[in-house]
Design an enzyme around this catalytic site. Sequence first.
Site, PDB file in Angstrom:
ATOM      1  CB  VAL A  53      30.937  50.975  79.806  1.00 56.54           C
ATOM      2  CG1 VAL A  53      30.211  49.910  80.602  1.00 56.54           C
ATOM      3  CG2 VAL A  53      30.471  51.025  78.352  1.00 56.54           C
ATOM      4  CG  ASN A  79      27.182  41.685  76.661  1.00 54.76           C
ATOM      5  OD1 ASN A  79      27.419  40.958  75.697  1.00 54.76           O
ATOM      6  ND2 ASN A  79      26.053  42.379  76.761  1.00 54.76           N
ATOM      7  CB  SER A 131      32.169  40.312  67.248  1.00 59.70           C
ATOM      8  OG  SER A 131      31.430  40.220  66.051  1.00 59.70           O
ATOM      9  CE1 TYR A 144      29.952  45.618  67.292  1.00 61.25           C
ATOM     10  CE2 TYR A 144      30.440  43.904  65.684  1.00 61.25           C
ATOM     11  CZ  TYR A 144      29.957  44.285  66.920  1.00 61.25           C
ATOM     12  OH  TYR A 144      29.482  43.331  67.793  1.00 61.25           O
ATOM     13  CE  LYS A 148      32.028  43.902  70.012  1.00 58.74           C
ATOM     14  NZ  LYS A 148      31.840  43.700  71.467  1.00 58.74           N
ATOM     15  CB  THR A 176      24.642  37.621  62.736  1.00 55.99           C
ATOM     16  OG1 THR A 176      25.704  38.153  61.931  1.00 55.99           O
ATOM     17  CG2 THR A 176      23.507  38.628  62.775  1.00 55.99           C
ATOM     18  CB  ALA A 177      23.361  37.128  68.463  1.00 60.47           C
TER      19      ALA A 177
END
Length: 248
Positions: A53, A79, A131, A144, A148, A176-177
């Site tokens: 990307v 994503n 996020s 980051y 986002k 947080t995943a």
Amino acid sequence: MTGRFADRAAVVTGGASGIGRAVADALAHEGARVAVLDRERPGDEHHWEECDVADGASVDRAVSSAAEALGRLDTVVNNAGVGAQGDVAANDDDEWLRVLNVNVVGMVRVARAALPHLRASDAASITNTASIASTAGLPQRVLYSATKGAVLSMTKAMAADHVREGVRVNCVAPGTADTPWVQRLLDVADDPVAERAALEARQPHGRLVGADEVARAVVYLADPLNRSTVGVCLSVDGGMEALRLRSR
């Protein structure tokens, strides 16, 4: 083929692992034909187009090839992204530009390439991955968070631009995943067990967010029947953004 996305076609960037893979699987489970755009091959479950990307020519080729292979394009899930750590002084200009190029401009490239196909759909949608860092100040995440935050603002502006063309634009904001990317961060921590416990504790429900939970939120946002869901940022963070619990 049955399900909410029967006879629909979807593209998922960054779909080889983590949240992206869970999204691709969830859309396919609901009947969609799915193309994964990623630098890595995800396996044989979905059509794959190699895509970076950060490179416009790569994106244009991959989106065009995916639309041709699927026969149409109704749903885009933006994503793909990279992480970044440190305070405002921790990263040089080149790193700022690299992460912005992937996390923000990468979504622009995909949406721009997909729009001609989406305008031909009667149920078009774009869902961007934002996020908790879009709205909450997290330590050591300045770069980051900046990307986002841009994704959140960009989503709302895109929604305004394209709603009257029949293209709905929304975003999902995970906490947080529990993904391979987070696990890699834990692996290099001084005390991985303590670091995981701290990440779990800062989310009010006391655990990391499941990739499958984020995927279900994306499916909701992209659902062709949810035509009045536009310009929405759907948090999937265990209450981290909205709740203020007392100490135990």
